[in-house]
Design a protein around this motif. Structure first.
Motif, short mmCIF file in Angstrom:
data_model
loop_
_atom_site.label_atom_id
_atom_site.label_comp_id
_atom_site.label_asym_id
_atom_site.label_seq_id
_atom_site.Cartn_x
_atom_site.Cartn_y
_atom_site.Cartn_z
N GLN A 25 0.83 -1.21 0.00
CA GLN A 25 0.00 0.00 0.00
C GLN A 25 0.86 1.26 0.00
O GLN A 25 0.61 2.22 -0.73
CB GLN A 25 -0.92 -0.02 1.22
N ARG A 26 1.93 1.21 0.81
CA ARG A 26 2.80 2.37 0.92
C ARG A 26 3.56 2.63 -0.38
O ARG A 26 3.71 3.76 -0.82
CB ARG A 26 3.79 2.16 2.08
N ASP A 29 1.24 4.25 -2.75
CA ASP A 29 1.12 5.68 -2.42
C ASP A 29 2.32 6.46 -2.94
O ASP A 29 2.19 7.56 -3.48
CB ASP A 29 1.03 5.88 -0.90
N TYR A 30 3.48 5.85 -2.73
CA TYR A 30 4.71 6.53 -3.13
C TYR A 30 4.77 6.71 -4.64
O TYR A 30 5.11 7.78 -5.15
CB TYR A 30 5.91 5.73 -2.62
#
Lengths: 183, 691
Positions: A25-26, A29-30
């Motif tokens: 998920q991160r 996002d990145y």
């Protein structure tokens, strides 16, 4: 800090299977923040990052899986940019290229990035990157500029006067300079 | 024709003797009047002190008066003579090898939008005149505030992309801001000075028209012995009443003073710090500034570098000119009385520091006079204060034996028989010297109807002069106390920082006015009561000074009002040529400031710039690209880690401005911070994704 994973996870692969979801998920996002918008591109890039984190975890236990994932995303981008720049890829040019593509002015860069990952030879984006690489400074053209001497008139005058007074009253023997030891 | 030219050439040698003789004789005349007035049965110590103070102050006033008067004569002469331009123009085209001129703008925590809008306006002006290829722009940032730093980079990037190749816009932020502005310029010369024949130094609020920029270069090319040409900047763009009055005064009287200064300064003029063109090589060779021995405020780095640089160039035999006949040079001024005083505080220390250089070996006499005048521009205030106190004491002693000055319905003072005429003459001579330049400026307008129309017409200009004079009488004692306080603080070895000047319009609230002027009001009350009780004769003489101090709070607040400034503008008061017929470059500046922000690297708000630099991949990448490529040492690495832990544990608010700057000052630390924050759970998802 992200999810802390240490000695309690001796086997890297098992750890990744359990903990990849938040890292995934991160990374998404990145990548979104970087400007990757195509879902397919995103999916491939996330998968590639996972592979890289996976192999990293096999080599050595990871301290923080999310941090590693972000680092690998970064490294993945740099790897592609180094390939694009070829022999010109020194540290400064790499920074410049990263700034150029992430500025959002190089169209189709994420697709080209993905193409590079999956091994497709495509047209090079190097000219577009070069065009957007604006150097902040020109070539050095140095001149010598040393500090000039400004000879102050009454510098240390007070100290000199005080010393003279002191000589006069406290050390009368020093009033006149000695002229050798003749007597 | 040849004889006329030769005579004019010889006449140049008379400029300085004429000026200094006029100053000396006028001072001596005024002194003799005062001596005659007070010398009744010998001179006591107080009277002697009065005479000495009056002599110093009169020198100051007469120098100012004759500068204006000679400037008036010069401008009047110009009105009836056309400047010979053809020969000069012809030579311009023959300028040898191609060269470039750098427009250098040293900035320190200035509003980046205003900085780049000003540069864009000037660049656009250059494009419109087709002269842009000869100029390159250098933003020399000494900015320490990390938010402003990031915004400067974003502004630079945005404009550089618009300009495309070849690059003509450069930006750098100095790692250490050693020696402040002079160090900033020196750093430029040391690294890139060889690329340019000339540099035009700008302030953050400087604006210059393309025509003026080109003309400055042309004049430098005409005389290879000229190292610096200063173009006097005219204050513009502020709308408070205080600033509009200053702009009006600067525009109307300033041209006269500049013409007068140019008359007697000739080839040894001064550098005002900005809006000047400099020949880079001699500047690099002769203007490296040493540290003065001792500690601040009089030792250490030279704060007001401009005077010293001009003096060093003159010492080396280079010419320094003041181009009083060139327009198209503008600057912005502090919007309120309090901001004006704050700026004075900053300049005061720099100018007083020059007192050590007056007698330094090797400088030209005129450079020493520049230093002295710089010192006097601040020392005059405490001297006036002492003069007033001495006058009060003298009046008190006289009141013990002398008759009253005011009685019955007399508006004017009635002096005792013995020295009434002399004392009144002293007063009127002093007032005439102070106010005649204002009158002369109106005479100029009467002879130049075109210019008069630009000032709103002669009647309105006359009314503006009258109101401005009234306010200057009210404001003078307040500035006197401010400056006296600054001088005292500096003499007591209190140092000042080098804060950023307030450049935008803003208004003074009651609390701020009370804080700044409360003491002034108190002094007015105490001095008023004391003089009224003990020296009632003196009280009436003293009322203009007392009124200025007693009314300082409301005057400070009222003059800061932009509404009032705009009202006077609509009424045609304090109108300047720049307001009545706005130059193109100022319109361009307005357009730039009003332009909607383009897409791409826009930032959400000023406070977020630092966070964006560490979180937003695009801003991060840009910032990292602009940082020097340095290999970290272990100590720095540990220091950065410590700061990152502090950020993680206590949040961004726990970091000082310096710590925030340190964190984003190195590529390695920035990368570490960037990845850690993206990996961290303490940073919310929205703050990451909203970038």
């Amino acid at each position: 800090m992200g999810t802390r994973i240490g000695a309690s996870f001796p086997d890297g692969t098992e750890m990744l299977a359990a903990d990849w979801q938040p890292a995934s998920q991160r990374v998404s996002d990145y990548l979104t923040a970087m400007g990757v918008s195509e879902p397919l591109d995103m999916e491939r890039l996330v998968a590639q990052v996972r592979l890289r984190v996976d192999s990293r975890a096999i080599a050595a236990p990871l301290e923080d899986i999310v941090e590693s994932a972000i680092e690998e995303t970064h490294a993945l981008l740099d790897e592609w940019l180094v390939a694009e720049l070829g022999h010109e890829a020194d540290a400064n040019n790499l920074e410049a290229a990263r700034a150029a593509v992430l500025s959002g002015h190089v169209s189709g860069w994420s697709a080209r990035w993905v193409s590079f990952i999956i091994g497709l030879t495509d047209h090079s984006l190097a000219p577009a990157i070069h065009a957007l690489t604006i150097l902040p400074l020109p070539e050095p053209a140095p001149l010598v500029m040393d500090a000039n001497v400004i000879d102050l008139c009454c510098h240390r005058l007070r100290r000199r006067i005080a010393a003279a007074i002191c000589r006069f009253f406290c050390h009368p023997e020093l009033r006149t300079p000695a002229h050798g030891g003749s007597s | 024709m040849l004889n006329t030219t030769r005579l004019a050439g010889l006449g140049r040698y008379l400029h300085r003797p004429v000026f200094f003789l006029l100053v000396i004789f006028t001072t001596l005349g005024a002194m003799s009047l005062l001596t005659a007035a007070i010398q009744d049965g010998g001179i006591n110590p107080v009277e002697l002190a009065l005479l000495i103070l009056y002599a110093i102050l009169m020198l100051w006033i007469t120098a100012s008066f004759w500068t204006a008067a000679l400037g008036f004569a010069r401008i009047m002469r110009r009105l009836y003579r056309r400047a010979p331009v053809s020969a000069i123009q012809a030579r311009q085209e023959n300028a040898g090898e191609p060269f470039k001129t750098a427009l250098v703008m040293p900035v320190y925590n200035e509003d980046p939008e205003r900085v780049f809008a000003g540069l864009r306006a000037m660049h656009q002006s250059l494009i419109e005149t087709g002269a842009h290829n000869g100029f390159e722009i250098f933003v020399l940032s000494d900015t320490r505030d990390p938010e402003t730093w990031i915004q400067e980079e974003i502004q630079w990037r945005r404009w550089a992309l618009e300009l495309g190749q070849p690059t003509r816009l450069f930006y750098r932020n100095r790692v250490e801001n050693t020696a402040r502005k002079s160090g900033n310029l020196a750093d430029f010369c040391r690294n890139w000075g060889g690329r340019y024949r000339y540099m035009i130094v700008l302030d953050a609020d400087s604006i210059m028209t393309a025509e003026t920029l080109v003309e400055m270069v042309r004049r430098m090319e005409l005389d290879r012995r000229v190292a610096l040409i200063q173009v006097p900047p005219v204050p513009v763009n502020r709308s408070s009443l205080f600033a509009r009055m200053l702009q009006f005064a600067g525009s109307l009287y300033g041209s006269m003073f500049a013409a007068g200064l140019s008359y007697w300064q000739q080839d040894t003029a001064n550098f005002w710090g900005h809006n000047a063109i400099i020949r880079v090589r001699p500047f690099a060779e002769h203007c490296g500034l040493p540290q003065l021995p001792g500690h601040e405020p009089f030792g250490g780095e030279i704060l007001s570098h401009d005077f010293v640089e001009a003096a060093l160039l003159a010492r080396a035999g280079w010419k320094v000119h003041l181009a009083d006949d060139l327009g198209g040079s503008y600057e912005e001024i502090p919007p309120t009385l309090i901001d004006y005083a704050k700026r004075d505080r900053r300049w005061c220390q720099g100018n007083l520091q020059h007192s050590r250089l007056i007698l330094a070996r090797g400088f030209k006499s005129l450079s020493r006079i520049h230093f002295t005048m710089g010192v006097m521009s601040y020392l005059a205030s405490p001297l006036w204060l002492l003069f007033l106190i001495a006058t009060g004491i003298e009046a008190y002693f006289r009141s013990l034996k002398a008759p009253v000055y005011f009685f019955g319905d007399n508006v004017f003072p009635v002096w005792p028989q013995s020295y009434a005429v002399e004392m009144a003459t002293v007063l009127w001579v002093t007032l005439a010297l102070l106010f005649l330049p204002k009158l002369l400026s109106l005479v100029l307008l009467a002879f130049d109807p075109v210019l008069a129309r630009r000032f709103g017409g002669l009647p309105r200009a006359a009314l503006s002069v009258l109101i401005e004079s009234f306010f200057s009488v009210l404001l003078a004692p307040v500035l006197m106390l401010f400056q006296s306080k600054f001088v005292a603080a500096i003499l007591l070895r209190t140092t000042v920082g080098w804060p950023t000047q307030e450049r935008g319009d803003r208004q003074t609230g009651f609390g701020e006015a009370l804080g700044a002027h409360g003491v002034h009001t108190l002094i007015a009350a105490v001095a008023g009561v004391m003089t009224y009780v003990y020296v009632p004769n003196f009280f009436w003489w003293f009322t203009p000074v007392l009124a200025g101090l007693a009314l300082s709070i409301p005057v400070s607040m009222i003059t800061s009002r932009t509404g009032l400034g705009q009202l006077t503008r609509r009424a045609g008061l304090f109108l300047t040529p720049e307001e009545s017929n706005e130059p193109r470059v100022l319109k361009l500046l307005e357009e730039q400031l009003a332009a909607p922000k383009t897409a791409g690297l826009d930032i959400a708000g000023k406070r977020d710039a630092w966070s964006q630099a560490v979180l937003n991949p695009a801003t991060y990448a840009l910032h990292a690209f602009l940082l020097p490529d340095e290999t970290p040492n272990r100590r720095r690495h540990h220091a950065l880690e410590g700061l990152i832990f502090k950020l993680q544990d206590e949040g961004a608010d726990s970091l000082t401005t310096q710590e925030k700057r340190t964190l984003i000052s190195h590529r390695d630390g920035l990368y570490e911070l960037h990845t850690l924050l993206w990996a961290g759970s303490s940073v919310s998802r929205s703050s990451r994704t909203d970038q």
